[in-house]
Design a protein around this motif. Structure first.
Motif, mmCIF file in Angstrom:
data_model
loop_
_atom_site.group_PDB
_atom_site.id
_atom_site.type_symbol
_atom_site.label_atom_id
_atom_site.label_comp_id
_atom_site.label_asym_id
_atom_site.label_seq_id
_atom_site.Cartn_x
_atom_site.Cartn_y
_atom_site.Cartn_z
ATOM 1 N N THR A 259 0.603 -0.859 -0.589
ATOM 2 C CA THR A 259 -0.468 -0.038 0.328
ATOM 3 C C THR A 259 0.551 0.883 -0.181
ATOM 4 O O THR A 259 2.009 1.430 0.507
ATOM 5 C CB THR A 259 -1.202 -0.008 1.072
ATOM 6 O OG1 THR A 259 -2.183 1.033 1.323
ATOM 7 C CG2 THR A 259 -0.045 0.046 2.214
ATOM 8 N N TRP A 261 -0.015 3.756 2.078
ATOM 9 C CA TRP A 261 -0.680 4.423 2.777
ATOM 10 C C TRP A 261 0.200 4.035 3.941
ATOM 11 O O TRP A 261 0.887 2.766 3.954
ATOM 12 C CB TRP A 261 -1.793 4.938 2.963
ATOM 13 C CG TRP A 261 -2.656 5.054 2.703
ATOM 14 C CD1 TRP A 261 -3.362 4.802 1.444
ATOM 15 C CD2 TRP A 261 -3.137 6.541 1.601
ATOM 16 N NE1 TRP A 261 -4.701 5.570 0.706
ATOM 17 C CE2 TRP A 261 -3.854 6.478 0.917
ATOM 18 C CE3 TRP A 261 -2.203 7.272 1.980
ATOM 19 C CZ2 TRP A 261 -4.181 7.680 0.180
ATOM 20 C CZ3 TRP A 261 -2.710 8.442 1.272
ATOM 21 C CH2 TRP A 261 -3.488 8.961 0.584
ATOM 22 N N TRP A 299 -5.783 6.715 9.630
ATOM 23 C CA TRP A 299 -5.512 7.747 8.954
ATOM 24 C C TRP A 299 -5.562 9.023 8.863
ATOM 25 O O TRP A 299 -4.130 9.952 9.208
ATOM 26 C CB TRP A 299 -6.459 7.413 7.787
ATOM 27 C CG TRP A 299 -6.090 8.292 6.229
ATOM 28 C CD1 TRP A 299 -5.478 8.382 5.490
ATOM 29 C CD2 TRP A 299 -6.909 9.710 5.431
ATOM 30 N NE1 TRP A 299 -5.721 9.627 4.512
ATOM 31 C CE2 TRP A 299 -6.413 10.141 4.863
ATOM 32 C CE3 TRP A 299 -7.945 10.611 6.642
ATOM 33 C CZ2 TRP A 299 -6.788 11.382 4.317
ATOM 34 C CZ3 TRP A 299 -8.141 11.258 5.735
ATOM 35 C CH2 TRP A 299 -7.659 12.135 4.928
ATOM 36 N N THR A 471 -7.972 1.774 1.022
ATOM 37 C CA THR A 471 -8.120 2.989 1.576
ATOM 38 C C THR A 471 -8.858 2.428 2.948
ATOM 39 O O THR A 471 -8.915 1.815 3.990
ATOM 40 C CB THR A 471 -8.310 4.203 1.917
ATOM 41 O OG1 THR A 471 -7.219 5.000 0.722
ATOM 42 C CG2 THR A 471 -7.404 5.063 3.774
ATOM 43 N N TYR A 481 -8.565 0.649 9.007
ATOM 44 C CA TYR A 481 -7.643 2.243 8.362
ATOM 45 C C TYR A 481 -8.334 3.791 8.718
ATOM 46 O O TYR A 481 -7.460 4.723 8.701
ATOM 47 C CB TYR A 481 -6.725 2.081 7.067
ATOM 48 C CG TYR A 481 -5.843 2.757 6.911
ATOM 49 C CD1 TYR A 481 -4.415 2.947 7.919
ATOM 50 C CD2 TYR A 481 -5.404 3.900 5.768
ATOM 51 C CE1 TYR A 481 -3.868 3.962 7.939
ATOM 52 C CE2 TYR A 481 -4.330 4.790 5.835
ATOM 53 C CZ TYR A 481 -3.606 4.729 6.498
ATOM 54 O OH TYR A 481 -2.621 5.930 7.040
#
Length: 540
Positions: A259, A261, A299, A471, A481
Motif C-alpha cells: 500500500t 499509505w 489515517w 484505503t 484504517y
C-alpha cells in the motif's frame, strides 16, 4: 587447469565452512570452561582478537593463587564505573586476607558476587552465548580461574547523543525534547510522564547477527490483549541477520506491504508516545534508533500533531482543517489544472481562460509533459536541499527554484500558471505534519496527473474511487484504517477532524481501547471534593 581451479575453490570453500562453523559454535549454548586461559582464548578467537576487546588479568585471595579477569568492550562500557566498582574492588579487598584461609574457586566466586562487586546488577553467566550477549551489550564480564561460572556486571556507558529538540516535529508551546539512540534513555523519558506501575516494558533481541534490543511498551489495563498478542507474534516471526533500525521492523510487521499509505505511525517526540499509550496503543522502541513506532495507526492520526493539544480547541480545529485542505490540494491540485485545461475549458471563467490560452501559445509541449517537467524539477531541488549541508541546502533550494522557474517561463518551456500551480501544491505538501504521509501523497499525485491527462475529470474521479476503496480495505493490526469515519463512530468524532475541549473527551477510542474506555473526568473529582467539603462540620 580447470581441475586446479576446482581444487582451489573447494579448498577455500572448506576453509570458509570451518570458519563459519567456529563462529556459530561460539554462540551456541556451550558451558564455560573451568580454565580461565581457555575462556579468554575462546573470547579472543570469536571476536577476531579485536583491538577494542579489553582484558584485565590479576590475582587475588589468600594466598594469591586465584587468577581473575575483567573483560569488557572499549566504547560500550563506562570505564570509570568498571575501574571503581569492579577492578578496584577486586584488587583491594583485604577481608579474605584477614581470614587467613584458602578458598575454593566456587567459594571465591560466591564471595565476589555477594560481597565485592558493587554494580547495580550482577548476573551469573554459565554459557558462552550469554557471555557474548552481555559482553557486546556493554557489560563487564568477571571470570575466575577453575570456576565454571562468570559474572555479568551492569556497566553500560560510552558516548551517547544528548537529548535535543525535535527536528521534524517542531513545537511552540509543547515540550522541546526528542528521543535519542539509547533505548534506556527513551523508555525513561516515557516513565517520567507516566508514573504508573501499569506502564509495562517487554524487551527482546531481534537479528541473528546484530542482536538488536527491541522494547514493547504499553499501559496494562488499557491496552487490548488481542492487540498486544498480535504485536508479540509479528515481532517473534522476524528472522533476519540484521536490524538496521525501526524502519526494518516497520516493513516486517506492517499489514499491507504494497500500500502507498503508511499504516504505522512514527514520531520523535515523547509526548506523542505518551498520548497514544494512554489511548491503548503499543509503542515499539528499537535500540540505536531515535524514532519509535506506534501501532495501530489510523489515517486521521497523520494529520494531527502534539501541538493541537497545547493550543485552544478552536485554533487546533482550524489548523486541522487547513492540513486536510492542503492534503487535497497536494493530491488533486495539479491534476485538476491539467483536466480543466485539456478537457474541460468551459468550466474556467472566460477572462481567465483567455489569459491561460495566451500563456500557452508559445509552449511547444503538451500540458502533461510541462507539468511532469516542473514537478520532477521541484523534486530534484527538494532532494538536493535535504542532502546538501544545511546552511547551503536551503539557499540552493530557494534560489534554484526562483532562477529555474523564471528562466523556464522566459524560455517558453513552461507557462506562468504552471509555475504557480506547482509552487502552490509544493507549499501545501509542507503542511502535512508527518513526512511519511507527505511522501505517499507526493507519489499519488503523479498517478492523478496521468489519469487527468488521459480521461480528464472522469479519470480523477476514477482514481479517487480506487484510492478510497483501497484505503477502506486497509487495516492496521486489526483496526480499520479509516476509523472513526469508516466505520463511523459518533463518540470518536470529538477528536477526529476537529478537537473538542478536553473535558468533553472523556472516552478513549472505541476500537483501540476496549477494556477501560472511560477516562477519569475532572467533573467527578470536583463533585467529590465539593461533597467532602459539604460533609465537614461547620465551625461556629
Amino acid at each position: 587447469m580447470n581441475s586446479a581451479w576446482n581444487r582451489l575453490f573447494k579448498h577455500n570453500k572448506k576453509e570458509q565452512q570451518v570458519l563459519y562453523e567456529d563462529i556459530d559454535m561460539s554462540f551456541k549454548d556451550h558451558e564455560l570452561s573451568s580454565s580461565l586461559d581457555f575462556n579468554i582464548q575462546t573470547i579472543k578467537n570469536t571476536l577476531g582478537n579485536s583491538s577494542d576487546l579489553i582484558i584485565r588479568e590479576f590475582s587475588m585471595g589468600n594466598p594469591l593463587l586465584h587468577k581473575v579477569s575483567a573483560i569488557y568492550i572499549n566504547g560500550l562500557t563506562d570505564k570509570v564505573l568498571t575501574a571503581n566498582s569492579i577492578i578496584e574492588k577486586l584488587m583491594t579487598d583485604t577481608r579474605m586476607i584477614e581470614n587467613n584461609e584458602s578458598w575454593s574457586p566456587d567459594q571465591l566466586g560466591t564471595y565476589i558476587r555477594e560481597h565485592i562487586l558493587t554494580t547495580t546488577h550482577v548476573e551469573i553467566v554459565t554459557d558462552l552465548k550469554k557471555l557474548f550477549s552481555f559482553l557486546l551489550s556493554g557489560q563487564t564480564i568477571v571470570l575466575v580461574d577453575r570456576c565454571i561460572q562468570g559474572f555479568g556486571c551492569a556497566s553500560q556507558g560510552g558516548e551517547l547523543r544528548a537529548i535535543s529538540e525535535p527536528t521534524s516535529e517542531s513545537s511552540v508551546r509543547g515540550p522541546k525534547e526528542s528521543f535519542t539512540e539509547s533505548l534506556i534513555t527513551n523508555t525513561s523519558m516515557i516513565r517520567r510522564r507516566i508514573k504508573s506501575p501499569n506502564l509495562w516494558l517487554e524487551t527482546m533481541k531481534i537479528g541473528n547477527l546484530t542482536q538488536t534490543d527491541v522494547g514493547i511498551m504499553y499501559v496494562n489495563g488499557i491496552v487490548n490483549d488481542k492487540l498486544l498478542k498480535e504485536v508479540r507474534e509479528r515481532l517473534d516471526k522476524i528472522d533476519v541477520d540484521e536490524i538496521q533500525g525501526s524502519n526494518t521492523i516497520e516493513e516486517w510487521i506492517t499489514d499491507d506491504k504494497w500500500t502507498p499509505w503508511p499504516t504505522i505511525l512514527i514520531t520523535e517526540r515523547p509526548d506523542v508516545i505518551t498520548g497514544n499509550l494512554l489511548e491503548g496503543r503499543v509503542a515499539i522502541f528499537v535500540d540505536g534508533t531515535p524514532i519509535p513506532l506506534i501501532v495501530p495507526a489510523t489515517w486521521n492520526q497523520f494529520f494531527q500533531t502534539a501541538e493541537d493539544y497545547y493550543l485552544r480547541w478552536s485554533m487546533s480545529g482550524f489548523l486541522r482543517f487547513i492540513r486536510l485542505a492542503s492534503f487535497l490540494i497536494t493530491l488533486l491540485g495539479q491534476a485538476l489544472f491539467i483536466a480543466f485545461i485539456s478537457f474541460h475549458p468551459e468550466l474556467i471563467p472566460t477572462p481567465l481562460l483567455i489569459n491561460l490560452a495566451a500563456q500557452r501559445q508559445a509552449i511547444p509541449f503538451p500540458i502533461i509533459f510541462e507539468a511532469l517537467l516542473m514537478e520532477l524539477t521541484f523534486e530534484v531541488l527538494r532532494e538536493a536541499g535535504i542532502r546538501m549541508p544545511r546552511p547551503v541546502g536551503q539557499a540552493v533550494s530557494i534560489v534554484g527554484a526562483l532562477v529555474l522557474g523564471e528562466a523556464a517561463v522566459s524560455a517558453g518551456i513552461v507557462s506562468s500558471a504552471m509555475v504557480i500551480v506547482v509552487a502552490a501544491t509544493a507549499i501545501a505538501s509542507f503542511t502535512i505534519p508527518h513526512y511519511t504521509m507527505t511522501d505517499s501523497t507526493r507519489l499519488l499525485r503523479f498517478m492523478m496527473m496521468l489519469l487527468a491527462s488521459t480521461f480528464g475529470l472522469y479519470g480523477i474521479g476514477l482514481g479517487v474511487i480506487i484510492l478510497v476503496s483501497h484505503t477502506v480495505s486497509l487495516r492496521s493490526f486489526g483496526i480499520p484504517y479509516l476509523a472513526p469515519f469508516a466505520p463511523f463512530i459518533p463518540t470518536d468524532q470529538k477528536d477526529a477532524i476537529l478537537r473538542l475541549p478536553v473535558p468533553f473527551m472523556s472516552k478513549r477510542p472505541r476500537l483501540i481501547s476496549q477494556k477501560k474506555r472511560k477516562r477519569k473526568e475532572a467533573k467527578s473529582s470536583l463533585k467529590e471534593e465539593k461533597n467532602m467539603n459539604d460533609n465537614e462540620p461547620k465551625r461556629d
